[in-house]
Design an enzyme around this catalytic site. Structure first.
Site, PDB file in Angstrom:
ATOM      1  N   CYS A  88       0.843  -1.192   0.000  1.00 45.58           N
ATOM      2  CA  CYS A  88       0.000   0.000   0.000  1.00 45.58           C
ATOM      3  C   CYS A  88       0.880   1.243   0.000  1.00 45.58           C
ATOM      4  CB  CYS A  88      -0.897  -0.009   1.238  1.00 45.58           C
ATOM      5  SG  CYS A  88      -1.981   1.433   1.363  1.00 45.58           S
ATOM      6  N   HIS A 130      -8.821  -3.399  -2.564  1.00 42.68           N
ATOM      7  CA  HIS A 130      -7.928  -2.596  -1.721  1.00 42.68           C
ATOM      8  C   HIS A 130      -8.325  -1.117  -1.776  1.00 42.68           C
ATOM      9  CE1 HIS A 130      -3.852  -1.747   0.039  1.00 42.68           C
ATOM     10  NE2 HIS A 130      -4.104  -0.578  -0.527  1.00 42.68           N
ATOM     11  N   GLU A 131      -8.547  -0.597  -2.980  1.00 38.22           N
ATOM     12  CA  GLU A 131      -8.876   0.825  -3.118  1.00 38.22           C
ATOM     13  C   GLU A 131     -10.277   1.139  -2.587  1.00 38.22           C
ATOM     14  OE1 GLU A 131      -6.400   2.782  -3.691  1.00 38.22           O
ATOM     15  OE2 GLU A 131      -5.116   1.112  -4.264  1.00 38.22           O
ATOM     16  N   HIS A 134     -10.021   1.661   0.972  1.00 38.63           N
ATOM     17  CA  HIS A 134      -9.601   3.031   1.304  1.00 38.63           C
ATOM     18  C   HIS A 134     -10.790   3.984   1.316  1.00 38.63           C
ATOM     19  CE1 HIS A 134      -5.290   3.019   1.752  1.00 38.63           C
ATOM     20  NE2 HIS A 134      -5.118   2.355   0.622  1.00 38.63           N
TER      21      HIS A 134
END
Length: 181
Positions: A88, A130-131, A134
């Site tokens: 990351c 993953h994004e 976020h």
């Protein structure tokens, strides 16, 4: 224009991003700036707006063939499992084996304001997950449990201390900095 990437400990990374109501000129400029920041990062494949301190649901990525952006993305289907050492930009230097779904169907909005769906697997599927994490204020550490979480946090602290020591040494010896360039 590029932004500084926010790193672990910055409270903006733990906040849920707001949905984008209209894809307007401000969002287009944000996407352009996010691509500049991603390129300057040197080793990232994707970036979510909260990683640069902007609480909007915007993600950009470049897996080497065609830079793309998606607004208000969500995973609508997922399947399988795939283990991979995940990293990351907001937790620099740390890679942790994580298991996530192998395939995903992501729905969002493109830069023309049209609804799009993207079927992806393996690396691209992981990148989306993953994004989107976020955008929801979730970091890799939040996906880890028990000993794996403790070990990852300890390793990240070690990396931070080493980076700080190297920066201090470079400040004390400017010639060293020039020789290593």
């Amino acid at each position: 224009m590029s932004y500084k990437i926010r790193t672990y400990g910055d409270p903006v990374l733990k906040s849920k991003a707001l949905k984008v109501a209209d894809v307007d000129g401000k969002i287009i400029r944000l996407v352009d700036d996010m691509f500049d920041t991603l390129v300057e990062s040197g080793n990232g494949i994707a970036l979510a707006a909260p990683q640069i301190g902007v609480q909007k649901q915007v993600v950009v990525w470049d897996l080497g063939d065609n830079p793309m952006a998606i607004i208000n993305p969500e995973v609508v289907e997922s399947d399988g499992e795939w283990a991979y050492d995940e990293g990351c930009l907001s937790i620099p230097g740390l890679y942790v084996e994580m298991i996530r779904p192998k395939t995903v169907l992501v729905r969002g909005v493109d830069l023309q304001g049209e609804i799009i769906e993207i079927e992806s697997d393996e690396l691209e599927a992981r990148m989306f997950q993953h994004e989107i994490d976020h955008l929801n204020g979730v970091l890799m550490f939040d996906r880890l449990e028990g000993d794996q979480r403790a070990e990852a946090l300890a390793e990240y602290r070690r990396i931070e201390e080493q980076t700080a020591a190297e920066a201090a040494a470079a400040r004390r010896n400017p010639l060293r900095r020039l020789r290593s360039s």
